[in-house]
Design an enzyme around this catalytic site. Sequence first.
Site: not given
Ligand code: IMP
Length: 215
Positions: A8, A10, A12, A75, A173-175, A195, A200
Site C-alpha cells: 500500500t 496509504n 495511514h 482492501d 477517510g470516513y473516520d 481504534k 475492521h
Molecule cells: P482502500 O481501497 O482499501 O484503500 O480504501 C478505500 C477507502 O476507504 C479509502 O480511500 C478511505 O477513504 C476508506 N477507508 C479505508 N480504511 C478506512 C478506515 O480505517 N477509516 C476510514 N476510512 C477508511
Amino acid sequence: MKTLYLATHNRHKKEEIQNIFQNHPILSEHFRIEGLDALDFHEEIPETADTLEGNALQKAQYIHQKFNVDCFADDTGLEVPSIGNRPGVFSARYANMPDCFEENGFVSEESLQMPDPTFDQNIDRLLFKLQNKPRQARFRSVICLILNEEAYYFEGSVNGTILPERQGGQGFGYDPIFQPDGFDKSFAELSLDEKNAISHRGKAVEALISFLEKQ
Ligand code: IMP
C-alpha cells in the site's frame, strides 16, 4: 527472519498496521514488515476488481509478481445497508460515481479512470445520500497475504452509525463520520491504539498475526 512487504502507499494504513505488529514482539523475531519504499516502488497499484477480496488479491499479486517477494494487501469498504451496501468496494472513489450509483450499482470505465476524490468529497456525498435514510453502517477489511506462493485471506469488520456531521481530527477517510457501536465518539476522536483495538483493520490484522504465529 522473513520480510513481508505491505502493498500500500496509504500512510495511514501503514501506520495502523505497523502499530499492531509492534504490539506482538514475539512475531517480530520471525517477520519483518517493510513498506513499498523499501523496494523503491512509488507507482500506483491497480485496483479494479469489484469485491474487497478481489482488490486485496490484485494488489498483493501485483507486488508479488513485480518483485518476487512475500507480501500482503488490505482492501477496505464502508458498507451502508440503506443504500445497497454502498460505497463498499468503491469507497475510495465514491464522489466520482454517477448520481444513480446507489440504485443500480453502475460503474463506468470513465469513473474508474478518474483520479481519486478527496476524503472530504467522499464524506460530503455520503452525508448527502443519507439524509432521511437509516444510518447503520459497517467497515469491512479483507487482507490477502501471499506467502510461499500461496494466497491466504483474513477479514475483520466493525458495526456503527454514520454521524450527521464530522467529529474529530485523527485517522483518515470516513473516520470523522463513523461512530462504532458502544462508543459516543467517532473513529477520528480515538487514538491509534483505541481504534486498532476495535476496528475492521485491527481485527483483520490480528487474524493475520495469529496465522503468522503458527508458521
Ligand atoms: P482502500 O481501497 O482499501 O484503500 O480504501 C478505500 C477507502 O476507504 C479509502 O480511500 C478511505 O477513504 C476508506 N477507508 C479505508 N480504511 C478506512 C478506515 O480505517 N477509516 C476510514 N476510512 C477508511
